[in-house]
Design a protein around this motif. Structure first.
Motif, PDB file in Angstrom:
ATOM      1  N   ARG A   1       0.949  -1.150  -0.019  1.00 51.65           N
ATOM      2  CA  ARG A   1       0.029   0.123  -0.130  1.00 51.65           C
ATOM      3  C   ARG A   1       0.817   1.194  -0.206  1.00 51.65           C
ATOM      4  N   LEU A   2       1.893   1.272   0.513  1.00 52.58           N
ATOM      5  CA  LEU A   2       2.898   2.290   0.567  1.00 52.58           C
ATOM      6  C   LEU A   2       3.903   2.346  -0.774  1.00 52.58           C
ATOM      7  N   ALA A   3       3.908   1.418  -1.551  1.00 49.95           N
ATOM      8  CA  ALA A   3       4.549   1.343  -2.656  1.00 49.95           C
ATOM      9  C   ALA A   3       4.365   2.667  -3.373  1.00 49.95           C
ATOM     10  N   GLY A   4       5.637   3.173  -3.894  1.00 50.85           N
ATOM     11  CA  GLY A   4       5.572   4.523  -4.723  1.00 50.85           C
ATOM     12  C   GLY A   4       5.454   5.761  -3.871  1.00 50.85           C
ATOM     13  N   THR A   5       5.474   5.740  -2.653  1.00 50.37           N
ATOM     14  CA  THR A   5       5.225   6.857  -1.868  1.00 50.37           C
ATOM     15  C   THR A   5       6.638   7.065  -1.221  1.00 50.37           C
ATOM     16  N   PRO A   6       6.824   8.199  -0.523  1.00 46.58           N
ATOM     17  CA  PRO A   6       8.075   8.343  -0.033  1.00 46.58           C
ATOM     18  C   PRO A   6       8.360   7.421   1.336  1.00 46.58           C
ATOM     19  N   ALA A   7       7.389   7.000   1.811  1.00 45.06           N
ATOM     20  CA  ALA A   7       7.497   5.849   3.007  1.00 45.06           C
ATOM     21  C   ALA A   7       7.653   4.519   2.289  1.00 45.06           C
TER      22      ALA A   7
END
Length: 492
Positions: free
Chosen positions: A287-293
């Motif tokens: 779910r966090l893939a592609g985000t800064p986290a």
């Protein structure tokens, strides 16, 4: 048959057998409650058997006081040699230490069959036995000095209160108690040197009490001399205990890791939790893939200091492997993704995204717009939610989410694209700089985006965690719509 003090030997044997049974049961129950769930390490067993002294020690003190009271009443007016005087308290010490050994054997029986991390500390076991000797010495001296019926109860309760106060007190005072701080840190482990210093102090003060009592009863100079030597031993132990220990150099941990689908590494004593921890954090990573986290590695760390996410590595803290440990670690990590919102409105939107990241049902929220936002967000597919988070992660992390991020809210104006009143279902805001344009058709678009002359059609590309997603269409004012086709013109 009775001995020279008039006490029935058969009665003493029965009392000793019953005491051993009580000590064994209490020791197992208490040690089991001290064990850190799921930790397969020898230090865990050592800390557990030492922790069992909190209950078995007072029972041993009460039993020693009971025997001493009976001996004192039966031996009035009789002169006894030093060895015979010390025989009874030493026998009680052997009984107590024997129950300690049986408790250790029972806890270690299963551990021998499985691979255990760390090492068994002989100095820790010696400290536990020396602690039981101190309990017995205190109980015996009290029983002899106060030959009353209530003395055994006073000895047991008094020892429990004294050593509980020392154990739960300051770090300086706890060194003098036959205990170790619970729970211990699996990364720091237990100090063999500290256990050796405690053993020296406990043996010295126990011997000083018994030999000083023997010297007072028998009036033998040799017993008094031995008591003075024991006092010097105890003083040496105290001096070593109060001396600040040199800082322990941090030893690198040989992690146990599971490398697929993401890399998850924990302390080798907690390797049985790898599967559950990996399953929980894989969902969050997708779910966090592609985000800064975004992250690809989860690593267990000690709680000391500030561990922040960096370089795709997420530090987690595991106190034990009790039920729900993975969800608790995941919730602790998710809380670090966005700061707490000062207002009720912004906080409600934050909790919607937080609940989704944790895998929990979306909360309705305290306000109508929160309920509308939760319903709107629940209408998205999993893939669309991930695109939404990539687009608005900066707003989420900075606590800037509003109703505009969730379809405009129940009070949205009429949809100008359709020309009819109704709630605005697309995003009426542009992503904050740093966000990623969405790669999937978002709800509310009357038809999927089509390529234009300025942006030719391109094939789908794989997403971060499998599957494919279409390339983004043109965005107008943050709304992912395609303008209507130009009107047809009459041929000349």
């Amino acid at each position: 048959m009775r001995d020279q003090t008039g006490v029935s030997r058969e009665e003493l044997k029965q009392s000793a057998a019953m005491t051993v049974a009580v000590l064994l049961v209490l020791g197992l129950v208490t040690a089991w409650s001290v064990l850190i769930p799921g930790v397969n390490a020898w230090e865990n067993i050592v800390a557990a058997v030492i922790g069992s002294l909190r209950l078995t020690g007072p029972v041993a003190a009460a039993f020693a006081a009971w025997v001493a009271v009976r001996r004192r009443k039966a031996s009035r007016g009789r002169a006894l040699p030093t060895w015979r005087v010390l025989k009874a308290p030493l026998a009680i010490t052997v009984v107590a230490v024997g129950s300690f050994g049986v408790t250790l054997a029972v806890l270690a029986a299963q551990s021998v069959l499985t691979e255990q991390a760390g090492r068994l500390l002989p100095s820790g076991l010696a400290m536990g036995m020396a602690g039981l000797a101190l309990y017995v010495a205190i109980g015996w001296v009290l029983g002899w000095a106060l030959p009353w019926a209530l003395t055994p109860i006073v000895a047991g309760v008094g020892c429990y209160a004294l050593f509980t106060w020392l154990s739960d007190g300051s770090s300086w005072a706890e060194r003098f108690a036959p205990a170790t701080r619970e729970p211990y840190d699996v990364f720091d482990g237990l100090s063999g040197t500290a256990f050796a210093d405690q053993t020296l102090w406990l043996l010295g003060v126990s011997a000083a009490l018994l030999l000083g009592w023997a010297a007072a009863v028998t009036r033998k100079p040799l017993a008094l001399a031995a008591a003075l030597i024991a006092v010097l031993t105890a003083a040496t132990g105290v001096a070593r205990l109060v001396t600040p220990a040199p800082p322990r150099s941090a030893q690198p941990v040989a992690y146990s890791c599971q490398e697929w689908p993401i890399e998850v590494c924990v302390h080798p004593g907690m390797r049985t939790g790898l599967t559950e921890l990996s399953a929980t954090f894989t969902k969050i990573a997708s779910r966090l893939a592609g985000t800064p986290a975004a992250f690809t590695r989860v690593e267990q760390r000690p709680r000391e200091g500030r561990n922040v996410t960096s370089g795709g590595v997420v530090p987690v803290h595991l106190d034990d492997l009790a039920a729900g440990f993975a969800d608790e670690a995941a919730s602790e990590f998710v809380e670090t993704l966005a700061r707490r919102c000062p207002g009720t409105s912004a906080g409600g939107y934050r909790e919607i995204v937080m609940a989704w990241l944790r895998g929990q049902p979306l909360p309705g929220g305290p306000l109508p717009e929160h309920q509308y936002a939760a319903a709107w967000f629940s209408g998205l597919t999993e893939f669309q939610r991930r695109d939404w988070l990539r687009m608005f992660f900066t707003d989420f992390s900075s606590c800037s989410l509003t109703s505009s991020h969730f379809g405009g809210g129940p009070a949205a104006q009429a949809d100008p694209w359709r020309g009819t009143p109704g709630p605005r279902q697309s995003y009426p805001v542009n992503p904050t700089p740093g966000g990623t344009p969405p790669t999937a058709t978002l709800p509310g678009a009357p038809f999927p985006p089509r390529p234009t002359a300025a942006q030719p059609e391109r094939p789908a590309h794989p997403s971060a965690f499998g599957g494919s997603s279409p390339q983004p269409g043109p965005a107008v004012g943050g709304q992912h719509r395609v303008p209507p086709p130009p009107p047809e013109q009459d041929a000349p």
